[in-house]
Design a protein around this motif. Sequence first.
Motif, PDB file in Angstrom:
ATOM      1  N   LYS A   2     -78.288 -48.627 -27.618  1.00 11.20           N
ATOM      2  CA  LYS A   2     -78.992 -49.405 -26.600  1.00 11.20           C
ATOM      3  C   LYS A   2     -78.243 -50.709 -26.361  1.00 11.20           C
ATOM      4  O   LYS A   2     -77.573 -51.230 -27.240  1.00 11.20           O
ATOM      5  CB  LYS A   2     -80.408 -49.765 -27.048  1.00 11.20           C
ATOM      6  N   ALA A   3     -78.409 -51.239 -25.153  1.00  8.04           N
ATOM      7  CA  ALA A   3     -77.937 -52.582 -24.830  1.00  8.04           C
ATOM      8  C   ALA A   3     -79.151 -53.492 -24.886  1.00  8.04           C
ATOM      9  O   ALA A   3     -80.171 -53.219 -24.258  1.00  8.04           O
ATOM     10  CB  ALA A   3     -77.319 -52.617 -23.442  1.00  8.04           C
ATOM     11  N   PHE A   5     -80.266 -57.233 -24.022  1.00  6.45           N
ATOM     12  CA  PHE A   5     -79.898 -58.424 -23.272  1.00  6.45           C
ATOM     13  C   PHE A   5     -80.954 -59.478 -23.548  1.00  6.45           C
ATOM     14  O   PHE A   5     -82.134 -59.265 -23.271  1.00  6.45           O
ATOM     15  CB  PHE A   5     -79.836 -58.085 -21.782  1.00  6.45           C
ATOM     16  N   CYS A  25     -75.955 -56.780 -36.536  1.00  6.85           N
ATOM     17  CA  CYS A  25     -75.268 -56.727 -35.245  1.00  6.85           C
ATOM     18  C   CYS A  25     -74.110 -57.716 -35.326  1.00  6.85           C
ATOM     19  O   CYS A  25     -74.314 -58.919 -35.261  1.00  6.85           O
ATOM     20  CB  CYS A  25     -76.210 -57.128 -34.110  1.00  6.85           C
ATOM     21  N   PHE A  28     -71.315 -59.294 -30.072  1.00  2.00           N
ATOM     22  CA  PHE A  28     -72.110 -59.487 -28.870  1.00  2.00           C
ATOM     23  C   PHE A  28     -71.267 -60.258 -27.868  1.00  2.00           C
ATOM     24  O   PHE A  28     -70.258 -60.863 -28.211  1.00  2.00           O
ATOM     25  CB  PHE A  28     -73.424 -60.219 -29.159  1.00  2.00           C
ATOM     26  N   THR A  29     -71.693 -60.227 -26.627  1.00  2.00           N
ATOM     27  CA  THR A  29     -71.082 -61.019 -25.573  1.00  2.00           C
ATOM     28  C   THR A  29     -72.067 -62.099 -25.193  1.00  2.00           C
ATOM     29  O   THR A  29     -73.260 -61.834 -25.054  1.00  2.00           O
ATOM     30  CB  THR A  29     -70.752 -60.137 -24.357  1.00  2.00           C
ATOM     31  N   LEU A  59     -75.544 -60.230 -24.886  1.00  2.00           N
ATOM     32  CA  LEU A  59     -75.652 -58.797 -24.703  1.00  2.00           C
ATOM     33  C   LEU A  59     -75.068 -58.147 -25.943  1.00  2.00           C
ATOM     34  O   LEU A  59     -73.898 -58.388 -26.279  1.00  2.00           O
ATOM     35  CB  LEU A  59     -74.886 -58.347 -23.455  1.00  2.00           C
ATOM     36  N   MET A  61     -74.719 -54.415 -28.193  1.00  2.00           N
ATOM     37  CA  MET A  61     -74.893 -52.966 -28.273  1.00  2.00           C
ATOM     38  C   MET A  61     -75.451 -52.663 -29.664  1.00  2.00           C
ATOM     39  O   MET A  61     -74.852 -53.052 -30.671  1.00  2.00           O
ATOM     40  CB  MET A  61     -73.575 -52.233 -28.063  1.00  2.00           C
ATOM     41  N   TRP A  91     -81.645 -51.568 -22.414  1.00  2.00           N
ATOM     42  CA  TRP A  91     -81.190 -50.471 -21.580  1.00  2.00           C
ATOM     43  C   TRP A  91     -80.571 -49.385 -22.455  1.00  2.00           C
ATOM     44  O   TRP A  91     -79.995 -49.670 -23.510  1.00  2.00           O
ATOM     45  CB  TRP A  91     -80.086 -50.921 -20.630  1.00  2.00           C
ATOM     46  N   ILE A  93     -77.622 -46.817 -23.284  1.00  2.00           N
ATOM     47  CA  ILE A  93     -76.183 -46.740 -23.087  1.00  2.00           C
ATOM     48  C   ILE A  93     -75.828 -45.252 -22.976  1.00  2.00           C
ATOM     49  O   ILE A  93     -76.099 -44.472 -23.893  1.00  2.00           O
ATOM     50  CB  ILE A  93     -75.418 -47.392 -24.261  1.00  2.00           C
ATOM     51  N   ASN A  96     -70.172 -44.435 -24.835  1.00  2.00           N
ATOM     52  CA  ASN A  96     -69.508 -45.465 -25.622  1.00  2.00           C
ATOM     53  C   ASN A  96     -68.099 -44.965 -25.874  1.00  2.00           C
ATOM     54  O   ASN A  96     -67.913 -43.914 -26.492  1.00  2.00           O
ATOM     55  CB  ASN A  96     -70.280 -45.688 -26.927  1.00  2.00           C
TER      56      ASN A  96
END
Length: 97
Positions: A2-3, A5, A25, A28-29, A59, A61, A91, A93, A96
């Motif tokens: 999943k993304a 955000f 995690c 990230f961006t 964001l 993943m 969201w 994904i 990948n």
Amino acid sequence: MKAVFIIYNQAYYQELTNLLKDHSCKGFTKWNNISGEGSRDGEPHEGSHAWPVMNDAVLAMVDDDKVDDIVADVKAKDEATPALGLRAFVWNIEKNC
């Protein structure tokens, strides 16, 4: 996968990065200095004289099995300080590579 955000007041940066690290995690961006106005309560974050606060966003993943815990932690932070307008969106994904 999943993304996730997450949009947040800049004051939350360290808490948000710690939250993601606590859930393993590693990447990230991040977007800095974004403006906007939420669809619920709270004040606009425009970076102007009238509305000086700004937002950041990340964001990440995330493996499916971690999403619910991350979103629950984000929601708990938002409920503790609702005026800061912390939000998370998820969201699917599709691929990948």
